[in-house]
Write a protein that holds these residues in place. Structure first.
Motif, PDB file in Angstrom:
ATOM      1  N   GLY A  20       0.871  -1.155  -0.040  1.00 52.80           N
ATOM      2  CA  GLY A  20      -0.059   0.034  -0.190  1.00 52.80           C
ATOM      3  C   GLY A  20       0.823   1.427  -0.031  1.00 52.80           C
ATOM      4  O   GLY A  20       0.544   2.408  -0.477  1.00 52.80           O
ATOM      5  N   ALA A  21       2.054   1.214   0.712  1.00 51.44           N
ATOM      6  CA  ALA A  21       2.726   2.337   0.776  1.00 51.44           C
ATOM      7  C   ALA A  21       3.569   2.712  -0.546  1.00 51.44           C
ATOM      8  O   ALA A  21       3.520   3.667  -1.010  1.00 51.44           O
ATOM      9  N   LEU A  22       4.157   1.572  -1.299  1.00 54.64           N
ATOM     10  CA  LEU A  22       4.718   1.884  -2.421  1.00 54.64           C
ATOM     11  C   LEU A  22       3.792   2.216  -3.566  1.00 54.64           C
ATOM     12  O   LEU A  22       4.092   3.167  -4.452  1.00 54.64           O
ATOM     13  N   VAL A  23       2.605   1.566  -3.467  1.00 56.10           N
ATOM     14  CA  VAL A  23       1.669   2.305  -4.487  1.00 56.10           C
ATOM     15  C   VAL A  23       1.277   3.574  -4.278  1.00 56.10           C
ATOM     16  O   VAL A  23       0.790   4.524  -5.395  1.00 56.10           O
ATOM     17  N   ALA A  24       1.095   4.019  -3.128  1.00 62.41           N
ATOM     18  CA  ALA A  24       0.717   5.423  -2.850  1.00 62.41           C
ATOM     19  C   ALA A  24       1.870   6.222  -3.309  1.00 62.41           C
ATOM     20  O   ALA A  24       1.297   7.436  -3.804  1.00 62.41           O
ATOM     21  N   VAL A  25       2.930   6.022  -3.034  1.00 64.99           N
ATOM     22  CA  VAL A  25       4.098   7.043  -3.279  1.00 64.99           C
ATOM     23  C   VAL A  25       4.347   6.965  -4.860  1.00 64.99           C
ATOM     24  O   VAL A  25       4.144   8.302  -5.419  1.00 64.99           O
ATOM     25  N   ALA A  26       4.131   5.707  -5.477  1.00 59.52           N
ATOM     26  CA  ALA A  26       4.024   5.906  -6.909  1.00 59.52           C
ATOM     27  C   ALA A  26       3.046   6.501  -7.866  1.00 59.52           C
ATOM     28  O   ALA A  26       3.144   7.189  -8.903  1.00 59.52           O
ATOM     29  N   ARG A  58       1.061   9.204  -6.525  1.00 56.34           N
ATOM     30  CA  ARG A  58       0.560  10.344  -5.715  1.00 56.34           C
ATOM     31  C   ARG A  58       0.486  11.489  -6.692  1.00 56.34           C
ATOM     32  O   ARG A  58       1.349  11.400  -7.793  1.00 56.34           O
ATOM     33  N   ARG A  59      -0.724  12.318  -6.252  1.00 58.40           N
ATOM     34  CA  ARG A  59      -0.843  13.419  -7.446  1.00 58.40           C
ATOM     35  C   ARG A  59      -1.112  13.135  -8.759  1.00 58.40           C
ATOM     36  O   ARG A  59      -0.713  13.600 -10.005  1.00 58.40           O
ATOM     37  N   GLY A  60      -1.717  11.846  -8.935  1.00 49.62           N
ATOM     38  CA  GLY A  60      -2.472  11.501 -10.343  1.00 49.62           C
ATOM     39  C   GLY A  60      -1.177  10.951 -11.212  1.00 49.62           C
ATOM     40  O   GLY A  60      -1.614  10.666 -12.274  1.00 49.62           O
ATOM     41  N   ARG A  61      -0.054  10.564 -10.671  1.00 48.71           N
ATOM     42  CA  ARG A  61       0.925   9.907 -11.409  1.00 48.71           C
ATOM     43  C   ARG A  61       0.555   8.475 -11.806  1.00 48.71           C
ATOM     44  O   ARG A  61      -0.003   7.790 -11.041  1.00 48.71           O
ATOM     45  N   LEU A  67      -0.919   2.080 -13.207  1.00 49.95           N
ATOM     46  CA  LEU A  67      -0.506   1.430 -11.894  1.00 49.95           C
ATOM     47  C   LEU A  67      -1.666   1.542 -10.837  1.00 49.95           C
ATOM     48  O   LEU A  67      -2.027   0.359 -10.360  1.00 49.95           O
ATOM     49  N   GLU A  68      -2.317   2.797 -10.656  1.00 48.02           N
ATOM     50  CA  GLU A  68      -3.180   2.924  -9.753  1.00 48.02           C
ATOM     51  C   GLU A  68      -4.612   1.901 -10.195  1.00 48.02           C
ATOM     52  O   GLU A  68      -5.203   1.108  -9.428  1.00 48.02           O
ATOM     53  N   ALA A  69      -4.848   1.999 -11.658  1.00 46.52           N
ATOM     54  CA  ALA A  69      -6.049   1.107 -12.037  1.00 46.52           C
ATOM     55  C   ALA A  69      -5.818  -0.302 -11.853  1.00 46.52           C
ATOM     56  O   ALA A  69      -6.610  -1.034 -11.532  1.00 46.52           O
ATOM     57  N   ASP A  93       0.175  14.733   2.599  1.00 47.79           N
ATOM     58  CA  ASP A  93      -0.121  16.111   2.321  1.00 47.79           C
ATOM     59  C   ASP A  93      -0.308  17.015   3.472  1.00 47.79           C
ATOM     60  O   ASP A  93      -0.721  18.034   3.670  1.00 47.79           O
ATOM     61  N   ALA A  94      -0.102  16.215   4.874  1.00 48.40           N
ATOM     62  CA  ALA A  94      -0.262  16.860   5.944  1.00 48.40           C
ATOM     63  C   ALA A  94       0.820  17.748   6.339  1.00 48.40           C
ATOM     64  O   ALA A  94       2.098  17.803   5.700  1.00 48.40           O
ATOM     65  N   ASP A  95       0.613  18.661   7.322  1.00 47.29           N
ATOM     66  CA  ASP A  95       1.561  19.824   7.668  1.00 47.29           C
ATOM     67  C   ASP A  95       3.028  19.218   8.141  1.00 47.29           C
ATOM     68  O   ASP A  95       4.120  19.588   7.704  1.00 47.29           O
TER      69      ASP A  95
END
Length: 348
Positions: free
Chosen positions: A148-154, A156-159, A163-165, A236-238
């Motif tokens: 889950g972490a690797l897919v989230a980083v890869a 992120r922001r619509g990139r 892979l997401e699909a 995206d947190a502070d």
């Protein structure tokens, strides 16, 4: 007439306006103590409901459970003798008290089918079920969090839309396949066709591979999706922006600052998945002829061995309750803000 006070003495006087003396501290002012009392109280109430439901199981079965267990050819004398031996001829309130007392003393009755104490049967088969369930949960967590972490980083922001699909469709398919059907497919591929792994029994480390995979794949995909969603929000947190502003390495920002918060938010779902995996062991054990409680409960239900069913229901129920309580405690330790939220809810 005026009096003088000896030097060095303090004369008590009225408190300054608007200043309150600190009240004595007690356990009711400690949020961790209140957290422990609330969680302990909920656990005790849940255990009482579980015990009561297990006790009523025999009495809510249509017909005579003793006659159903002994078969239609059993004589009335044998039925009455068996009912007396099991204590089912006593008043209902007395049976309930005896049932609760038996739980505390480890006496869960005698199996009609095996003619052995229920506690002995459970003690003999429980280690195999625990080994399978714990191994499956560990594998699910070890796969879900990094995936889950690797897919989230890869993504992120619509990139990397592809892979997401692909991750979304694959995880949905694997999560919706029933574990026993997945087990049958694994047996056919790796056991029958390729003959790489054993397909039945508990004999060696390699015998764990297929049943653990059948048990862990679905929960791992569900948890991986949740970890991805939570991590995308945390990135995206502070505090994560602050870590990037300090020019920390990207890997450290993700694994040290972002991922712990995302995993904490996923602990609640992890507890639910653990409870589901405990129940799933029943089907998986039957597919792989695993010598645990799951295969035993199936035979006891078919044989109408209600005493044994009662004991197994108690074991599974207590296991689920303790797992959920452990997750609540872990969540409170990793994220103390959760206890504050509970306090706010309790004070409303």
């Amino acid at each position: 007439m005026t009096t003088t006070q000896p030097a060095g003495t303090t004369v008590p006087g009225p408190s300054a306006p608007g200043v309150r003396s600190a009240p004595p501290r007690s356990w009711t002012r400690n949020r961790w103590a209140r957290f422990a009392v609330r969680r302990g109280g909920r656990l005790l109430i849940s255990l009482w409901v579980l015990v009561t439901a297990a006790f009523l199981m025999i009495h809510l079965v249509p017909g005579d459970p003793i006659r159903g267990a002994l078969g239609p050819k059993a004589t009335p004398e044998l039925i009455e003798q068996t009912r007396a031996n099991l204590g089912l001829d006593a008043p209902l309130w007395q049976q309930y008290l005896d049932f609760i007392a038996g739980i505390f003393t480890g006496d869960l009755g005698v199996s009609i089918q095996y003619r052995l104490p229920v506690s002995d049967i459970i003690a003999d088969r429980l280690p195999a079920t625990l080994a399978l369930g714990i191994a499956g949960f560990i594998v699910a967590v070890l796969v879900a969090i990094p995936l889950g972490a690797l897919v989230a980083v890869a993504t992120r922001r619509g990139r990397r839309r592809f892979l997401e699909a692909g991750f979304a469709s694959t995880s949905i398919v694997l999560a919706t396949i029933p574990d026993f059907l997945l087990g049958v497919a694994l047996v056919w591929i790796f056991g029958v066709t390729l003959q790489w792994l054993p397909v039945a029994g508990m004999d060696g480390v390699d015998s764990f591979v297929l049943p653990v995979l059948a048990l862990a794949v679905g929960p791992a995909m569900i948890l991986a999706r949740i970890v991805r969603v939570e991590l995308l929000a945390v990135l995206d947190a502070d505090h994560v922006r602050t870590a990037r502003a300090k020019r920390l390495p990207p890997a450290r920002v993700v694994w040290r600052h972002a991922l712990p918060n995302a995993v904490t938010a996923s602990l609640t779902l992890g507890g639910l998945l653990l409870g589901a995996m405990v129940a799933s062991t029943v089907l998986v054990e039957n597919v792989f002829a695993w010598p645990g409680i799951g295969s035993t409960v199936t035979g006891s239900i078919l044989g109408k061995d209600y005493q044994l069913v009662q004991g197994i229901v108690l074991v599974y129920g207590v296991g689920v309750l303790l797992a959920n309580t452990a997750v609540d405690v872990a969540l409170a330790v990793l994220d103390p803000r959760s206890t504050v939220l509970d306090d706010a809810e309790g004070g409303r």
